[in-house]
Design an enzyme around this catalytic site. Structure first.
Site, PDB file in Angstrom:
ATOM      1  N   SER A  36      12.607  66.389  -0.116  1.00 40.79           N
ATOM      2  CA  SER A  36      13.905  67.038   0.099  1.00 40.79           C
ATOM      3  C   SER A  36      14.090  68.311  -0.718  1.00 40.79           C
ATOM      4  O   SER A  36      14.938  69.130  -0.378  1.00 40.79           O
ATOM      5  CB  SER A  36      15.044  66.068  -0.232  1.00 40.79           C
ATOM      6  OG  SER A  36      14.921  65.600  -1.550  1.00 40.79           O
ATOM      7  N   ASP A 326      24.210  67.909  -5.362  1.00 41.30           N
ATOM      8  CA  ASP A 326      24.605  66.507  -5.204  1.00 41.30           C
ATOM      9  C   ASP A 326      23.937  65.701  -6.317  1.00 41.30           C
ATOM     10  O   ASP A 326      23.398  66.288  -7.258  1.00 41.30           O
ATOM     11  CB  ASP A 326      24.330  65.991  -3.775  1.00 41.30           C
ATOM     12  CG  ASP A 326      22.841  65.850  -3.441  1.00 41.30           C
ATOM     13  OD1 ASP A 326      22.008  65.869  -4.376  1.00 41.30           O
ATOM     14  OD2 ASP A 326      22.525  65.701  -2.251  1.00 41.30           O
ATOM     15  N   HIS A 329      19.996  66.604  -5.966  1.00 38.17           N
ATOM     16  CA  HIS A 329      19.408  67.900  -5.623  1.00 38.17           C
ATOM     17  C   HIS A 329      20.069  69.083  -6.321  1.00 38.17           C
ATOM     18  O   HIS A 329      21.292  69.085  -6.517  1.00 38.17           O
ATOM     19  CB  HIS A 329      19.471  68.093  -4.104  1.00 38.17           C
ATOM     20  CG  HIS A 329      18.824  66.967  -3.362  1.00 38.17           C
ATOM     21  ND1 HIS A 329      19.540  65.921  -2.812  1.00 38.17           N
ATOM     22  CD2 HIS A 329      17.519  66.706  -3.114  1.00 38.17           C
ATOM     23  CE1 HIS A 329      18.702  65.067  -2.246  1.00 38.17           C
ATOM     24  NE2 HIS A 329      17.470  65.507  -2.421  1.00 38.17           N
TER      25      HIS A 329
END
Ligand SMILES: *[C@@H]1O[C@H](CO)[C@@H](O)[C@H](O)[C@H]1NC(C)=O
Length: 351
Positions: A36, A326, A329
């Site tokens: 990610s 978040d 991340h």
């Protein structure tokens, strides 16, 4: 007289530099593999809940568009592509809005939630790492049809490959389920993962890659979600996890030296992010950060993916004051810090 001479010399030197600049081989494309940290939306096109293609993700991206990047804006690889003078965003390979012509100057095969280990991607039903390499093979075939074998080989040789992966192998896999932890010690599992990274470099080398950056493990003990799990210690960083990251990075450095010796004509570099994160946490004001321990999204304690959504009114106003967007991340601002650092250090040989 002497004065005039020196001006001439300076001017000549300048011309010489300009000439060099024109003839020197430049990076032709930025080709990305990983999780990610570098997925630009491949997960939007597979069956998984590991997605971020809804607001407030992407609220600071072009047009405020949620693309599937786990960020409020661009990723470090987008900034790197821009810094190489190629393009400001790297598209996801599975995004049907793009063609092979677009992918020829850069593409990402990354999938949020994945890891080097097959067990990791199986746990969350995302693209396994071996499949990213299969996609790369398919990409090479499509390029060959598009521009011919000769140009494809030149392009792949001059392209810059970035791998950013590994955190999920510990956070989703090793420390959560017994599949691997009951069979491998931490040290053995580290070696297993580094072996898979080594295989990756060999695989893409055989397919024509020469310029490769392996992103180090970050201080994943300091991710907001990990801090929250560590509530008994007042949300301090998990130092056991950070120690694992440092051990992995020592081994990664050794592996890189070995690969540079073994593979003729290759240039593999170590792209360090661990120290960058620790420095930003310790000296936030020198980067303009005000919050180092929470994500901007929601309460910042645990939200990521579907838990980070537009119905949460607690989301911060200005994500550039946060290291994390978040609970897992980086914010776009931190991604810029990371890419600026890499361009000034590890990536200098490719400029
Ligand atoms: C992962 O799965 C692929 C496909 O089944 C297989 O080829 C590969 O050997 C597996 N890798 C490991 C390390 O088990």
């Amino acid at each position: 007289m002497t004065h005039k001479m020196s001006i001439c010399l300076i001017v000549l030197q300048f011309c010489f530099l300009l000439l060099l600049d024109q003839t020197e081989a430049k990076v032709s494309a930025v080709i990305v593999f990983g999780d990610s940290s570098v997925d630009a939306g491949n997960n939007d096109y597979i069956h998984t809940i590991g997605r971020s293609n809804f607001p407030p993700y992407g609220r600071d991206f072009y047009g405020g568009k949620p693309t599937g990047r786990f960020c409020n804006g661009r990723l470090s690889t987008d900034f790197i592509s821009e810094a190489f003078g190629i393009k400001p965003v790297i598209p996801a390979y599975l995004d049907p809005a793009y063609t092979i012509k677009d992918f020829a100057t850069g593409v990402t095969f990354a999938s949020a939630g994945t890891g080097l280990d097959n067990v990791t991607s199986d746990l969350v039903s995302v693209i396994p790492f071996w499949k990213e390499i299969e996609y790369f093979k398919e990409y090479k075939k499509k390029l060959t049809i598009f521009m011919g074998a000769y140009k494809t080989n030149v392009l792949l040789r001059e392209a810059f490959y970035i791998l950013s992966i590994g955190t999920n192998d510990f956070l989703e896999n090793y420390y959560q389920v017994p599949t691997r932890s009951s069979h491998y010690t931490v040290d053995e599992y580290e070696n297993f993962l580094l072996g898979l990274m080594s295989n990756f470099v060999w695989d893409i080398y055989k397919l024509g890659a020469r310029k490769i950056a392996l992103t180090s493990f970050t201080a994943f003990g300091c991710l907001p979600l990990v801090r929250t799990e560590n509530f008994l210690e007042g949300r301090a960083c998990n130092e056991d996890y950070n120690k694992v990251a440092r051990e992995l990075n020592v081994k990664l450095n050794t592996l890189i030296i070995k690969l540079n010796k073994e593979l003729k004509g290759i240039k593999v570099v170590y792209s360090g992010v661990y120290d960058t994160l620790v420095d930003a946490i310790q000296k936030p004001s020198s980067y303009g950060f005000e919050n180092v321990a929470n994500g901007c999204c929601g309460t910042g304690l645990f939200e990521t993916s579907i838990l980070c959504n537009k119905w949460d009114s607690k989301t911060c106003k200005d994500a550039s004051k946060y290291i994390f967007w978040d609970s897992i991340h980086y914010s776009e601002k931190m991604n810029k810090v990371v890419s600026d650092h890499a361009m000034k250090t590890a990536f200098v040989p490719f400029l």
